[in-house]
Write an enzyme that holds these catalytic residues in place. Structure first.
Site, short mmCIF file in Angstrom:
data_model
loop_
_atom_site.label_atom_id
_atom_site.label_comp_id
_atom_site.label_asym_id
_atom_site.label_seq_id
_atom_site.Cartn_x
_atom_site.Cartn_y
_atom_site.Cartn_z
N CYS A 1 0.83 -1.50 -0.17
CA CYS A 1 0.06 0.00 0.46
C CYS A 1 1.19 0.96 -0.04
O CYS A 1 0.49 2.21 -0.66
CB CYS A 1 -0.76 0.00 1.33
SG CYS A 1 -2.32 -1.68 1.19
N THR A 2 2.22 1.40 0.36
CA THR A 2 2.95 2.54 1.12
C THR A 2 3.28 2.57 -0.60
O THR A 2 3.26 3.85 -1.19
CB THR A 2 3.96 2.03 1.54
OG1 THR A 2 3.23 1.98 2.64
CG2 THR A 2 5.17 3.21 2.04
#
Length: 150
Positions: A46-47
């Protein structure tokens, strides 16, 4: 997973971001809107995805795109995630899954042999009139901006 397809009208969603500000589909009329759903704030995939979008943010703006991230994380966690990586776009804290379910990205997943319900990493590109231009179900987290901006 999602039943929404290219050409469908986007759901008339409403959600609050990390600062408690409300966002609805109608707020973005006249702009192209990228709504990206991600499983969990501040995890590696997600980062990578959100940072790739951040790093290409000026290209999105130059092409009349607004970006909106959505996960089931609490507003406090979304705020920390946004601040830590200096994201220039809002992150919806969809704890009740209203937006997630409206877009049809909640459902059974498998991870390390375990099955559970969760958010399917999916991105919707919505045109200026609220029509879905593209559904990206196979998100390349490190090159997601290129998938959208082709």
């Amino acid at each position: 997973m999602t039943t929404l397809q290219k050409g469908d009208k986007a759901p008339a969603f409403s959600g609050k971001d990390q600062d408690g500000n409300s966002h609805t589909l109608s707020d973005y009329k006249g702009k192209k809107l990228v709504v990206f759903f991600y499983p969990k704030a501040d995890t590696p995939g997600c980062t990578a995805e959100a940072c790739d979008l951040r790093d290409n943010y000026q290209r999105f703006q130059a092409n009349n795109y607004a970006l909106l991230g959505v996960s089931a994380d609490a507003a406090k966690k979304q705020a920390k995630f946004k601040e830590k990586y200096d994201f220039p776009f809002p992150l919806i804290a969809d704890e009740d899954h209203a937006v997630i379910k409206a877009f049809g990205v909640w459902g059974p997943k498998k991870f390390m042999g375990r099955e559970f319900d969760g958010i399917h990493r999916t991105t919707f590109v919505i045109d200026e009139n609220g029509i879905i231009e593209e559904v990206i179900a196979k998100v390349e987290t490190k090159a997601h901006a290129a998938q959208i901006l082709k």
